[in-house]
Design a protein around this motif. Structure first.
Motif: not given
Length: 115
Positions: A14-19, A55-69
């Motif tokens: 938890p708190g880690g990152s993956l790509r 290239g415009r992106t949108d995210y589920g609320d549960f990942v906003k601010g954490r995931f970048t596509m």
């Protein structure tokens, strides 16, 4: 042959990152709206993030601010940078075209977030 190949999953604390990465073939990828999805056993597949042809992106609320596509049309690839991962992000992650235009699903890539 239409094909989607996901990679980059694994185990992370938890708190880690993956790509995650997705390579597409067999259809016109350039400017094609694409999405990342995820699925937990016993639950429906859910939409995580979308990217338009420009290239415009949108995210589920549960990942906003954490995931970048992001996307690279020259390489026919998608990426999903996942930061500050939480145990509830554990799932198999898939890429595909937008809902309503999906093609054959790939194998997905497993992400496990656990201490």
């Amino acid at each position: 042959q239409v094909q989607l190949v996901e990679s980059g999953g694994g185990w992370v604390q938890p708190g880690g990152s993956l790509r995650l990465s997705c390579t597409a073939s067999g259809f016109t990828f350039r400017r094609c709206p694409m999405s990342w999805y995820r699925q937990v056993p016993g639950k429906d597949r859910e939409l995580v993030a979308v990217i338009s042809g420009s290239g415009r992106t949108d995210y589920g609320d549960f990942v906003k601010g954490r995931f970048t596509m992001s996307r690279d049309d020259d390489k026919r690839t998608l990426s999903l940078q996942m930061n500050n991962l939480k145990p509830e992000d554990t799932a198999v992650y898939y890429c595909n075209r937008d809902p309503g235009a999906q093609i054959q699903w790939g194998q997905g890539t497993q992400v496990i977030v656990s201490a």
